[in-house]
Design an enzyme around this catalytic site. Sequence first.
Site, PDB file in Angstrom:
ATOM      1  N   GLU A 163      79.216  -7.466   5.642  1.00  9.72           N
ATOM      2  CA  GLU A 163      78.981  -6.695   4.718  1.00  9.72           C
ATOM      3  C   GLU A 163      80.029  -7.016   3.402  1.00  9.72           C
ATOM      4  O   GLU A 163      81.079  -7.457   3.638  1.00  9.72           O
ATOM      5  CB  GLU A 163      79.150  -5.130   5.064  1.00  9.72           C
ATOM      6  CG  GLU A 163      78.088  -4.876   5.833  1.00  9.72           C
ATOM      7  CD  GLU A 163      78.177  -3.385   6.576  1.00  9.72           C
ATOM      8  OE1 GLU A 163      77.175  -2.740   6.830  1.00  9.72           O
ATOM      9  OE2 GLU A 163      79.216  -3.103   6.893  1.00  9.72           O
ATOM     10  N   CYS A 184      85.621  -9.177  14.214  1.00 15.04           N
ATOM     11  CA  CYS A 184      86.814  -9.192  13.851  1.00 15.04           C
ATOM     12  C   CYS A 184      87.688  -9.685  15.024  1.00 15.04           C
ATOM     13  O   CYS A 184      87.092  -9.054  16.072  1.00 15.04           O
ATOM     14  CB  CYS A 184      87.443  -7.906  13.354  1.00 15.04           C
ATOM     15  SG  CYS A 184      89.442  -8.101  12.676  1.00 15.04           S
ATOM     16  N   CYS A 186      92.181  -2.746  15.702  1.00 17.43           N
ATOM     17  CA  CYS A 186      92.810  -1.675  15.111  1.00 17.43           C
ATOM     18  C   CYS A 186      91.963  -0.490  15.516  1.00 17.43           C
ATOM     19  O   CYS A 186      90.735  -0.265  15.260  1.00 17.43           O
ATOM     20  CB  CYS A 186      93.080  -1.874  13.691  1.00 17.43           C
ATOM     21  SG  CYS A 186      94.028  -3.410  13.305  1.00 17.43           S
ATOM     22  N   CYS A 197      89.646   1.426  13.082  1.00 18.26           N
ATOM     23  CA  CYS A 197      88.622   0.420  12.133  1.00 18.26           C
ATOM     24  C   CYS A 197      87.408   0.307  13.037  1.00 18.26           C
ATOM     25  O   CYS A 197      87.461  -0.414  14.185  1.00 18.26           O
ATOM     26  CB  CYS A 197      89.529  -0.979  11.785  1.00 18.26           C
ATOM     27  SG  CYS A 197      88.382  -1.784  10.803  1.00 18.26           S
ATOM     28  N   GLY A 226      86.914  -8.671   9.381  1.00 19.42           N
ATOM     29  CA  GLY A 226      87.708  -9.859   9.656  1.00 19.42           C
ATOM     30  C   GLY A 226      89.055  -9.786   9.184  1.00 19.42           C
ATOM     31  O   GLY A 226      89.397  -9.158   8.343  1.00 19.42           O
ATOM     32  N   GLU A 227      89.885 -10.560   9.904  1.00 18.66           N
ATOM     33  CA  GLU A 227      91.431 -10.924   9.534  1.00 18.66           C
ATOM     34  C   GLU A 227      91.337 -12.065   8.830  1.00 18.66           C
ATOM     35  O   GLU A 227      91.095 -13.247   9.289  1.00 18.66           O
ATOM     36  CB  GLU A 227      92.232 -10.947  10.909  1.00 18.66           C
ATOM     37  CG  GLU A 227      93.798 -11.507  10.760  1.00 18.66           C
ATOM     38  CD  GLU A 227      94.448 -10.906   9.637  1.00 18.66           C
ATOM     39  OE1 GLU A 227      94.952 -11.418   8.704  1.00 18.66           O
ATOM     40  OE2 GLU A 227      94.626  -9.534   9.550  1.00 18.66           O
ATOM     41  N   SER A 242      94.605  -9.636   2.264  1.00 22.43           N
ATOM     42  CA  SER A 242      95.127  -8.630   3.039  1.00 22.43           C
ATOM     43  C   SER A 242      95.019  -8.999   4.424  1.00 22.43           C
ATOM     44  O   SER A 242      94.366  -9.520   4.920  1.00 22.43           O
ATOM     45  CB  SER A 242      94.225  -7.273   3.048  1.00 22.43           C
ATOM     46  OG  SER A 242      94.822  -6.186   3.887  1.00 22.43           O
ATOM     47  N   SER A 272      98.708  -4.527   6.136  1.00 22.86           N
ATOM     48  CA  SER A 272      98.220  -3.207   6.675  1.00 22.86           C
ATOM     49  C   SER A 272      99.520  -2.765   7.703  1.00 22.86           C
ATOM     50  O   SER A 272      99.721  -3.130   8.752  1.00 22.86           O
ATOM     51  CB  SER A 272      97.053  -3.320   7.644  1.00 22.86           C
ATOM     52  OG  SER A 272      95.853  -3.650   6.769  1.00 22.86           O
ATOM     53  N   LEU A 273     100.254  -1.634   7.181  1.00 19.84           N
ATOM     54  CA  LEU A 273     101.403  -1.239   7.991  1.00 19.84           C
ATOM     55  C   LEU A 273     100.804  -0.045   8.813  1.00 19.84           C
ATOM     56  O   LEU A 273     100.991  -0.322  10.209  1.00 19.84           O
ATOM     57  CB  LEU A 273     102.298  -0.511   7.150  1.00 19.84           C
ATOM     58  CG  LEU A 273     103.616  -0.173   7.430  1.00 19.84           C
ATOM     59  CD1 LEU A 273     104.347  -1.226   8.277  1.00 19.84           C
ATOM     60  CD2 LEU A 273     104.452   0.701   6.529  1.00 19.84           C
ATOM     61  N   CYS A 302      87.138   1.974   3.427  1.00 17.96           N
ATOM     62  CA  CYS A 302      88.190   1.352   4.261  1.00 17.96           C
ATOM     63  C   CYS A 302      87.997   1.612   5.756  1.00 17.96           C
ATOM     64  O   CYS A 302      88.054   2.763   6.143  1.00 17.96           O
ATOM     65  CB  CYS A 302      89.443   1.408   3.600  1.00 17.96           C
ATOM     66  SG  CYS A 302      90.697   0.470   4.702  1.00 17.96           S
TER      67      CYS A 302
END
Length: 349
Positions: free
Chosen positions: A100, A120, A124, A127, A167-168, A199, A222-223, A340
Amino acid sequence: MKTGGDFILKGKSQSELEEFFLGIEQPRYRARQAFQRINKHLSASLDDFSEFPISLRQSLAEIGAFPELQWLQSQREASGVEKALFALPDDRAGRARRFEAVWLVSENRRTICISSQLGCTLNCSFCATGTLEFRGNLETWQIVDQVYELIRRRKETISNVVFMGMGEPFHNYENVLRAARILHHPDGMNLGARHITISTAGVIPGIERFIQNREPFNLAISLNHPDPEQRGEIMDIDRKYPLRELLIVARRFTRELDRRLTFEYVMIPGVNMGPSELRQLIKIARSVRCKVNLIPLNTDLHGWRRPTEEESSSFYSALLDAGVMAFNRGSPGRSINGACGMLALKSAS
């Protein structure tokens, strides 16, 4: 005319296109023509390549030089935010490969949030994409075509592109950076480097490579939790690349490239919004040249809840009062599962 075997024109640099066209006994200038047709004029078909002889267009079509993403459907909010669902041919096991992208609308911005992987490699806790089976990296052309296809259908111009979809990105480093460079190229969309943001959840080798190559694009990390002992409980990547080491490389980024980075922070009541987490976040933000992008939780995984407007506002105000540059742009696309953390190939109910 020699064709040189299968070759995809999309997602290639001009030098790669030059090598191809010279190899099939075509003049060097065909490379720039093709690059501009694809990345500046956003041509949807080889039929649009009017500079090319018909025989050349036919030969390119025969070798599959101009593949297309399959547009399955889209959903749009009243605000204009739109989520698009794309597909690639099924893999050898017959599994559908879908992903997407989201068109985001704000007062003075038109931003496309694009995916870099099918699913991914990370998990996380907040997510939804992490719940999907990972089915591979997207190729360069499959990344940039998300942008082009949305622009063609919307018939609007954009101001920004963010690699914040499925994805990363730094687990698909080569294709992601090639895509960013194509979007930035003056013979293409000529999108400013500071209008392109990549990101990462904190893949330290990718950040180090980004610094070493002095990439001009924005970097977001992403903290999501400021405590070195607790971040790993919601972000499994922290077990491989701990927060203490991540902050060291973050400071190196700001120092060596003389630029500010963004920390993304998903606000989860009862997890990372307490007084202790707030103090730790302020301490981190003061130690790194950064801005903090606050994101209210959009999923309901693990029984967690979204913060109330009052809770979000209080947390945001506390950061501002402490002198931290912070933003809270809300959750555009939430009603269509496009905000998000929500990209999981689901339709809005």
